[in-house]
Design a protein around this motif. Sequence first.
Motif, PDB file in Angstrom:
ATOM      1  N   UNK A 279       0.854  -1.179   0.000  1.00  0.00           N
ATOM      2  CA  UNK A 279       0.000   0.000   0.000  1.00  0.00           C
ATOM      3  C   UNK A 279       0.897   1.238   0.000  1.00  0.00           C
ATOM      4  N   UNK A 280       0.508   2.255  -0.795  1.00  0.00           N
ATOM      5  CA  UNK A 280       1.356   3.438  -0.972  1.00  0.00           C
ATOM      6  C   UNK A 280       1.733   3.544  -2.433  1.00  0.00           C
ATOM      7  N   UNK A 281       2.095   4.753  -2.855  1.00  0.00           N
ATOM      8  CA  UNK A 281       2.319   4.960  -4.288  1.00  0.00           C
ATOM      9  C   UNK A 281       3.536   5.840  -4.527  1.00  0.00           C
ATOM     10  N   UNK A 282       4.508   5.760  -3.607  1.00  0.00           N
ATOM     11  CA  UNK A 282       5.710   6.589  -3.743  1.00  0.00           C
ATOM     12  C   UNK A 282       6.934   5.760  -4.074  1.00  0.00           C
ATOM     13  N   UNK A 283       8.090   6.232  -3.594  1.00  0.00           N
ATOM     14  CA  UNK A 283       9.366   5.636  -3.957  1.00  0.00           C
ATOM     15  C   UNK A 283       9.502   4.185  -3.555  1.00  0.00           C
TER      16      UNK A 283
ATOM     17  N   UNK B 139      -2.202  -1.750  -3.799  1.00  0.00           N
ATOM     18  CA  UNK B 139      -3.335  -0.845  -3.579  1.00  0.00           C
ATOM     19  C   UNK B 139      -2.850   0.594  -3.733  1.00  0.00           C
ATOM     20  N   UNK B 140      -3.299   1.229  -4.806  1.00  0.00           N
ATOM     21  CA  UNK B 140      -2.829   2.571  -5.168  1.00  0.00           C
ATOM     22  C   UNK B 140      -3.979   3.562  -4.979  1.00  0.00           C
TER      23      UNK B 140
ATOM     24  N   UNK C 147     -14.266  -2.274  -2.034  1.00  0.00           N
ATOM     25  CA  UNK C 147     -15.098  -3.411  -1.669  1.00  0.00           C
ATOM     26  C   UNK C 147     -14.426  -4.763  -1.855  1.00  0.00           C
ATOM     27  N   UNK C 148     -13.278  -4.806  -2.512  1.00  0.00           N
ATOM     28  CA  UNK C 148     -12.633  -6.108  -2.745  1.00  0.00           C
ATOM     29  C   UNK C 148     -11.854  -6.559  -1.508  1.00  0.00           C
ATOM     30  N   UNK C 149     -11.728  -7.867  -1.381  1.00  0.00           N
ATOM     31  CA  UNK C 149     -10.940  -8.403  -0.269  1.00  0.00           C
ATOM     32  C   UNK C 149      -9.850  -9.321  -0.806  1.00  0.00           C
ATOM     33  N   UNK C 150      -8.719  -9.327  -0.135  1.00  0.00           N
ATOM     34  CA  UNK C 150      -7.613 -10.203  -0.523  1.00  0.00           C
ATOM     35  C   UNK C 150      -6.978 -10.801   0.723  1.00  0.00           C
ATOM     36  N   UNK C 151      -6.601 -12.055   0.618  1.00  0.00           N
ATOM     37  CA  UNK C 151      -5.782 -12.642   1.662  1.00  0.00           C
ATOM     38  C   UNK C 151      -4.328 -12.515   1.240  1.00  0.00           C
ATOM     39  N   UNK C 152      -3.423 -12.367   2.221  1.00  0.00           N
ATOM     40  CA  UNK C 152      -1.991 -12.288   1.861  1.00  0.00           C
ATOM     41  C   UNK C 152      -1.156 -12.712   3.066  1.00  0.00           C
ATOM     42  N   UNK C 153       0.154 -12.849   2.819  1.00  0.00           N
ATOM     43  CA  UNK C 153       1.036 -13.237   3.921  1.00  0.00           C
ATOM     44  C   UNK C 153       1.348 -12.055   4.830  1.00  0.00           C
ATOM     45  N   UNK C 154       1.539 -10.882   4.241  1.00  0.00           N
ATOM     46  CA  UNK C 154       1.718  -9.663   5.044  1.00  0.00           C
ATOM     47  C   UNK C 154       1.526  -8.442   4.159  1.00  0.00           C
ATOM     48  N   UNK C 155       1.528  -7.291   4.797  1.00  0.00           N
ATOM     49  CA  UNK C 155       1.266  -6.037   4.087  1.00  0.00           C
ATOM     50  C   UNK C 155       2.484  -5.119   4.260  1.00  0.00           C
ATOM     51  N   UNK C 156       2.926  -4.491   3.176  1.00  0.00           N
ATOM     52  CA  UNK C 156       3.977  -3.467   3.307  1.00  0.00           C
ATOM     53  C   UNK C 156       3.297  -2.105   3.246  1.00  0.00           C
ATOM     54  N   UNK C 157       3.500  -1.326   4.290  1.00  0.00           N
ATOM     55  CA  UNK C 157       2.955   0.028   4.307  1.00  0.00           C
ATOM     56  C   UNK C 157       4.065   0.979   3.862  1.00  0.00           C
TER      57      UNK C 157
END
Length: 498
Positions: free
Chosen positions: A151-155, A172-173, A303-313
Amino acid sequence: MAATESEKCKFLIVGGGIAGVTCAEQLASQFPSDEIILLTASPLIKAVTNFKQVSKVLEDFDVEEQPHSFLEERNPNVRVIQSAVKALAADQHTVCTEDGRRYVYEKLCICAGARPKLITHGNPHVLGIRDTDSAQVFQKRLSSARRIAVVGNGGIALELVYEIEGCEVIWAVKDKAMGNTFFDAGAAQFLVPQLESAKPKAPAICKRTKYSTEACFVLGPEHQEQSAAERGELGSALGPDWHEGIKLKGTKEVSHKVHFEYQCEISQISYENTLAFPEHGSDQTESTADKELWPVYIQLTNGKTYGCDFIVSATGVIPNTEPFVRGNNLEVAEDCGLKVNEHMCTSEPDIYAAGDVCTTAWEPSSLWQQMRLWTQARQMGWYAAKCMAADTLGQSIEMDFCFELFAHITKFFNHKVVLLGKYNAQGLGRDHELLLRCTKGHEYVKVVMQRGRMMGAVLIGDTDLEETFENLILNQMDLSAYGEDLLNPNIDIEDYFD
Ligand SMILES: Cc1cc2nc3c(=O)[nH]c(=O)nc-3n(C[C@H](O)[C@H](O)[C@H](O)COP(=O)(O)OP(=O)(O)OC[C@H]3O[C@@H](n4cnc5c(N)ncnc54)[C@H](O)[C@@H]3O)c2cc1C
Ligand SMILES: NC(=O)C1=CN([C@@H]2O[C@H](COP(=O)(O)OP(=O)(O)OC[C@H]3O[C@@H](n4cnc5c(N)ncnc54)[C@H](O)[C@@H]3O)[C@@H](O)[C@H]2O)C=CC1
């Protein structure tokens, strides 16, 4: 020194990142008979080597992560002390560190950097990347991952989605196109195909700031799950090429597999096996319709859902100001940085700030903006030292030329990227036009013009135009007569303006 004793010094610098180290070195050379004390929370410092001024504002240098002794050997009048500052008493010109020591300064420069501004805190499934330690934790978690969310849209997001292999990435942008902090939708469109093809075996050679580290990427048991930041330690920021030499690979046999979700944010995070989200909210893509169990689930605002191992913020940074602000009258900007004036002074006497920790509160040149980048951290550290020296000697000082024109050289998706001036027409209103030249897969050139003057440029690929355009932006010559010939590849533009 006994725990309660105070030590006096003329110049005290806090922070062993680029800003602090550059500031200390500059002061050391101007005041060879005075001791400069540098306090830092991190065990390694960032040293700038091989500095070259490439053109009027473009710089090239290497950054090395080194032990403290490296700085002390280069500058015998610099003493580096590893201890985090816990409190500042600006009225007494005193700083207290976590080990109970007190330092009484004549002039202080705060270069404490910043830390990731995470979408949520204390969630073991949400990681941020800032320093060597957090990169190691990320690498370890990735090595056993099948799918992650970014998640995030920068560098950082731009670098990760390109570098990660062997793992599906849900990106997720928030915006309509990727990379909004660095370029517009046109440039994004030019770069996207790179994500759809396999990564080249050798990275493109791009002459720009390089980064190397003495620390090797081997994890001690204490580093396996938690980053230093999570343990409350503050390392200094990574920089260009931080991912080179680290294997950013998941468990799958794929090169790139990036799934974009534009114009959305994460609205909810749910944990292991709880499947809190109604399935009718998801579209039935491969990613959402699967019945695999995941350690964590994200729900997006679309509204969409996703499963994942982890999230990078990868959602920006927040300046490390807390120990300095508490109990003092330091003015803080909206982005939480310490406000500095055109002499890098904060609102408290004899306290300066530089690098990621500060927010420039002066009226900037019409072609410059602050971005929390390596080059600006070095320039600010250097200029803050010049200002501290001038104030000490009762001299006046003019704003450094580097703040005239914004210039950044970097690499995204294996392409060299040069950003100059108001490269995204920031603050220019509707009264501007864009000139474009694009050769698919090869180069993308965008120029921002206002009333016949060049105000900014984005140069992707080996365009070789940076110096010429830098000059054209700086001299604000009226270019109306040249029209679109400015970007005509058959005209040698350099000859035009010699
Ligand atoms: C993953 C990543 C990639 C990047 N890539 C690029 C790039 O390609 N190009 C680019 O230009 N920029 C890049 N940047 C940004 C760049 O690294 C930073 O802007 C720059 O390093 C900031 O330098 P600094 O000295 O201000 O802060 P930092 O490097 O964060 O240093 C801060 C120092 O202060 C110390 N400190 C903090 N709090 C205290 C305290 N209370 N007491 C004592 N010491 C303290 C820390 O230990 C550290 O030594 C990247 C950043 C990241 C995270
Ligand atoms: N090549 C380069 O020059 C690089 C520079 N950097 C620097 O390192 C620092 C950290 O990088 P980033 O974290 O990428 O910061 P950034 O400031 O570059 O980008 C942050 C992004 O997160 C988005 N965002 C913020 N809050 C959000 C939320 N709640 N939900 C969704 N999106 C959100 C913003 O719109 C923005 O796109 C920055 O100062 C950046 O400039 C990092 C990597 C590479």
